[in-house]
Design a protein around this motif. Sequence first.
Motif, PDB file in Angstrom:
ATOM      1  N   PRO A 199      34.267  -3.900 -86.235  1.00  0.00           N
ATOM      2  CA  PRO A 199      34.752  -2.544 -86.509  1.00  0.00           C
ATOM      3  C   PRO A 199      35.885  -2.148 -85.576  1.00  0.00           C
ATOM      4  CG  PRO A 199      32.705  -2.452 -85.285  1.00  0.00           C
ATOM      5  CD  PRO A 199      32.954  -3.904 -85.567  1.00  0.00           C
ATOM      6  N   LYS A 200      36.526  -1.038 -85.913  1.00  0.00           N
ATOM      7  CA  LYS A 200      37.551  -0.463 -85.034  1.00  0.00           C
ATOM      8  C   LYS A 200      36.860   0.198 -83.834  1.00  0.00           C
ATOM      9  CE  LYS A 200      39.193   2.022 -88.413  1.00  0.00           C
ATOM     10  NZ  LYS A 200      40.023   2.997 -89.170  1.00  0.00           N
ATOM     11  N   ARG A 201      37.649   0.438 -82.803  1.00  0.00           N
ATOM     12  CA  ARG A 201      37.112   1.027 -81.580  1.00  0.00           C
ATOM     13  C   ARG A 201      37.616   2.450 -81.377  1.00  0.00           C
ATOM     14  NH1 ARG A 201      38.256  -3.641 -82.902  1.00  0.00           N
ATOM     15  NH2 ARG A 201      39.718  -4.296 -81.293  1.00  0.00           N
ATOM     16  N   MET A 202      36.698   3.353 -81.089  1.00  0.00           N
ATOM     17  CA  MET A 202      37.031   4.747 -80.785  1.00  0.00           C
ATOM     18  C   MET A 202      36.472   5.098 -79.413  1.00  0.00           C
ATOM     19  SD  MET A 202      35.702   8.281 -82.645  1.00  0.00           S
ATOM     20  CE  MET A 202      36.607   8.083 -84.173  1.00  0.00           C
ATOM     21  N   LYS A 203      37.229   5.851 -78.652  1.00  0.00           N
ATOM     22  CA  LYS A 203      36.703   6.391 -77.394  1.00  0.00           C
ATOM     23  C   LYS A 203      36.606   7.899 -77.520  1.00  0.00           C
ATOM     24  CE  LYS A 203      39.110   6.508 -73.423  1.00  0.00           C
ATOM     25  NZ  LYS A 203      39.651   6.134 -72.090  1.00  0.00           N
ATOM     26  N   ILE A 204      35.454   8.432 -77.160  1.00  0.00           N
ATOM     27  CA  ILE A 204      35.252   9.879 -77.109  1.00  0.00           C
ATOM     28  C   ILE A 204      34.994  10.241 -75.660  1.00  0.00           C
ATOM     29  CG2 ILE A 204      33.785  11.810 -77.778  1.00  0.00           C
ATOM     30  CD1 ILE A 204      33.328  10.483 -80.443  1.00  0.00           C
ATOM     31  N   GLU A 205      35.904  10.999 -75.092  1.00  0.00           N
ATOM     32  CA  GLU A 205      35.818  11.342 -73.677  1.00  0.00           C
ATOM     33  C   GLU A 205      35.450  12.815 -73.527  1.00  0.00           C
ATOM     34  OE1 GLU A 205      38.861  11.062 -69.922  1.00  0.00           O
ATOM     35  OE2 GLU A 205      38.776   9.324 -71.278  1.00  0.00           O
ATOM     36  N   VAL A 206      34.421  13.075 -72.735  1.00  0.00           N
ATOM     37  CA  VAL A 206      33.982  14.449 -72.459  1.00  0.00           C
ATOM     38  C   VAL A 206      34.041  14.656 -70.950  1.00  0.00           C
ATOM     39  CG1 VAL A 206      32.190  16.179 -72.792  1.00  0.00           C
ATOM     40  CG2 VAL A 206      32.393  14.277 -74.422  1.00  0.00           C
ATOM     41  N   ASN A 207      34.790  15.656 -70.554  1.00  0.00           N
ATOM     42  CA  ASN A 207      34.970  15.915 -69.126  1.00  0.00           C
ATOM     43  C   ASN A 207      34.645  17.368 -68.786  1.00  0.00           C
ATOM     44  OD1 ASN A 207      36.169  13.354 -67.958  1.00  0.00           O
ATOM     45  ND2 ASN A 207      37.586  13.709 -69.652  1.00  0.00           N
ATOM     46  N   ASP A 226      41.510   2.208 -81.017  1.00  0.00           N
ATOM     47  CA  ASP A 226      42.167   2.598 -82.265  1.00  0.00           C
ATOM     48  C   ASP A 226      42.299   4.111 -82.375  1.00  0.00           C
ATOM     49  OD1 ASP A 226      42.393  -0.075 -83.777  1.00  0.00           O
ATOM     50  OD2 ASP A 226      40.300  -0.041 -83.138  1.00  0.00           O
ATOM     51  N   GLU A 227      41.393   4.818 -81.705  1.00  0.00           N
ATOM     52  CA  GLU A 227      41.490   6.287 -81.675  1.00  0.00           C
ATOM     53  C   GLU A 227      40.790   6.788 -80.420  1.00  0.00           C
ATOM     54  OE1 GLU A 227      40.855  10.266 -84.444  1.00  0.00           O
ATOM     55  OE2 GLU A 227      40.536   8.273 -85.291  1.00  0.00           O
ATOM     56  N   VAL A 228      41.346   7.849 -79.844  1.00  0.00           N
ATOM     57  CA  VAL A 228      40.769   8.459 -78.649  1.00  0.00           C
ATOM     58  C   VAL A 228      40.675   9.965 -78.876  1.00  0.00           C
ATOM     59  CG1 VAL A 228      40.963   8.834 -76.169  1.00  0.00           C
ATOM     60  CG2 VAL A 228      41.763   6.678 -77.159  1.00  0.00           C
ATOM     61  N   LEU A 229      39.495  10.532 -78.605  1.00  0.00           N
ATOM     62  CA  LEU A 229      39.276  11.971 -78.744  1.00  0.00           C
ATOM     63  C   LEU A 229      38.824  12.539 -77.407  1.00  0.00           C
ATOM     64  CD1 LEU A 229      37.276  12.007 -82.127  1.00  0.00           C
ATOM     65  CD2 LEU A 229      39.744  12.336 -81.808  1.00  0.00           C
ATOM     66  N   TYR A 230      39.255  13.750 -77.116  1.00  0.00           N
ATOM     67  CA  TYR A 230      38.909  14.399 -75.850  1.00  0.00           C
ATOM     68  C   TYR A 230      38.211  15.723 -76.119  1.00  0.00           C
ATOM     69  CZ  TYR A 230      42.249  11.104 -73.813  1.00  0.00           C
ATOM     70  OH  TYR A 230      42.920   9.961 -73.442  1.00  0.00           O
ATOM     71  N   PHE A 231      37.166  15.996 -75.341  1.00  0.00           N
ATOM     72  CA  PHE A 231      36.458  17.264 -75.440  1.00  0.00           C
ATOM     73  C   PHE A 231      36.199  17.808 -74.045  1.00  0.00           C
ATOM     74  CE2 PHE A 231      35.336  14.972 -79.311  1.00  0.00           C
ATOM     75  CZ  PHE A 231      35.596  15.928 -80.282  1.00  0.00           C
TER      76      PHE A 231
END
Length: 473
Positions: free
Chosen positions: A163-171, A274-279
């Motif tokens: 699968p593709k790789r996604m990073k979800i970062e919560v700081n 492949d995608e990075v999301l920040y919260f």
Amino acid sequence: MGQTLFDKIWDAHIVNRSEGFPDVLYIDTHFIHEVTSPQAFDGLRVRGIPVFRPKQTVATADHNVPTIHQDQPIREELSRKQVDMLTKNCAEFGVELYGLGHPYQGIVHVIGPELGITIPGKTIVCGDSHTSTHGAFGTIAFGIGTSQVEQVLATQCLLQSKPKRMKIEVNGKLPFGVGAKDIILYIISKISAAGGTGYFVEYAGDTIRGLSMEGRMTICNMSIEMGARGGMIAPDQTTFDYVKDKEFAPKGEAWDKALAWWKTLYSDKDAVFDEVLYFNAADIEPMITYGTNPGMGIGITQNIPAKEALEQHEQNSYQKALDYMALQDNTEILGKPIDYVFIGSCTNSRIEDLRQVAEFVKGRHKAPHVTAWIVPGSKQVQLQAIAEGLDKVFESAGFFLREPGCSACLGMNEDKIPAGKYCVSTSNRNFEGRQGPNARTFLASPLTAAAAAVTGRVTDVREMLSEPEFVEF
């Protein structure tokens, strides 16, 4: 170019790779239970082949088991048949079974971590979608179908496209009264129940690193609810401390060798996702769902979204969900009367969850009209709760501590929510009929569920907490 954590583990487990075909992936640990294994064992039986590596298969009974009177025969015929078949199959094929009455019995995604079977760097599969739970330890863990269960039993390998790789970062620091369940419900509400489709997610950021292993398991458990193939968190000292000295964890020199490898399991600084999301953690408040998929969630003080704010093609299904839940759009959910509270499931049934609820309900009592079930995730959790006196706290508060199992998470056993009744549940899914035919489910954290049990309505738990006592979850 650097590698992601996912790449490092996946590539280390490839048995064969051919252009244009799925990878042949080696599976370290295969968990099975009574629901998705019978047909797989039948397939082996028809072909006259054994389980290839039975020592790497672990079985338990969890989905269909009753959570009271487990010392007595199971009353529901289908449930009894499936549990009996698991016992028969495991005996015939030489698979270790933690069945009813065994001190290690429990929900498959609870017993793996607590026994030290789940350790960093592994590939783990199970015929259950919430296998993603084990990713909290830095593993590639995902659910498989019945035909794939047979494939792993027969070969200890699996055909899988990467699968593709996604990073979800919560700081950032979590606000008062907010915990891991709120984080994942918030993320899913923002990206939708399909926002992770096609991806394997790595959760990162200082908020995630600040969570306990129980909190990390809650996060990874619900990765599947955003459509992702799975979720994972890089192992660190918190992970190593949790695993050390567990029953089946490496010992002595084997521990030192394993630990040296585990410390290399992180995404390199120059790794490409492949995608990075920040919260931002500061944006999260206690969450609750209002609809019929986990993406239909809001902060506890917010209104249910207005239908007109949605795209035209979304409005019919949105209205269908609200009709099922007997709710109105653009209204608040706060104060809504409820009937049942379920604290349990592979999402929130560990000893930390039970301790948190016990601390909250101590000196309080549930509302007279509310039925409150607390279902531990394993026999070990149950016995630990009793040893700490949590059962007495629950009993005084009018809560019922049951025996371990999946229980009212999915309504495949005797624990069902009656039609039309509202249940605030710490489980992972709120689909139509998930907890019983025509049952209505609000997903929430253990604290929000406990508050609803005490007040008899959807409640902002922050109004009932003393801030110095409940800063970290």
